[in-house]
Design a protein around this motif. Sequence first.
Motif, mmCIF file in Angstrom:
data_model
loop_
_atom_site.group_PDB
_atom_site.id
_atom_site.type_symbol
_atom_site.label_atom_id
_atom_site.label_comp_id
_atom_site.label_asym_id
_atom_site.label_seq_id
_atom_site.Cartn_x
_atom_site.Cartn_y
_atom_site.Cartn_z
ATOM 1 N N THR A 1 0.829 -1.204 0.000
ATOM 2 C CA THR A 1 0.000 0.000 0.000
ATOM 3 C C THR A 1 0.864 1.254 0.000
ATOM 4 O OG1 THR A 1 -1.746 -1.166 1.199
ATOM 5 C CG2 THR A 1 -1.801 1.235 1.259
ATOM 6 N N VAL A 2 1.899 1.269 0.807
ATOM 7 C CA VAL A 2 2.812 2.413 0.846
ATOM 8 C C VAL A 2 3.511 2.571 -0.497
ATOM 9 C CG1 VAL A 2 4.937 3.282 1.898
ATOM 10 C CG2 VAL A 2 3.128 2.364 3.336
ATOM 11 N N GLU A 3 3.919 1.475 -1.085
ATOM 12 C CA GLU A 3 4.621 1.531 -2.378
ATOM 13 C C GLU A 3 3.712 2.071 -3.486
ATOM 14 O OE1 GLU A 3 8.316 1.082 -4.232
ATOM 15 O OE2 GLU A 3 7.735 0.873 -2.153
ATOM 16 N N ILE A 4 2.451 1.673 -3.471
ATOM 17 C CA ILE A 4 1.502 2.187 -4.460
ATOM 18 C C ILE A 4 1.299 3.684 -4.258
ATOM 19 C CG2 ILE A 4 -0.917 2.134 -5.179
ATOM 20 C CD1 ILE A 4 -0.834 -0.905 -4.617
ATOM 21 N N GLY A 5 1.150 4.103 -3.001
ATOM 22 C CA GLY A 5 1.004 5.536 -2.723
ATOM 23 C C GLY A 5 2.207 6.328 -3.176
#
Length: 98
Positions: A13-17
């Motif tokens: 999720t952090v990587e997508i953000g």
Amino acid sequence: MSRRTQAERDAMTVEIGYALFSGGLVAVATFVGVSLPALLLDLSDGWDRGLFRAGAALGGLAFATRVVHVLWRFPRAGEEGRLPPAGPTRDVRRDSDP
């Protein structure tokens, strides 16, 4: 297929953000860089529209390229092993006396 842990899901999720945010910054910078002459110089309407359209097209391409590049490099649990640990790790080595 193994189930992902909560830490792995959070990391993705952090990587997508990050990918979306950095892609947006790159897209805006590209758009501004291409269309800036239309704002600063006294060009005809055709050139103005052309530069804005080129800036929008190149900005969209830069956004997509950046997002794909960031997400492609993110390790996948099934293919490259588990994700690296979230925090710092200690490497404990004991020297043996001969």
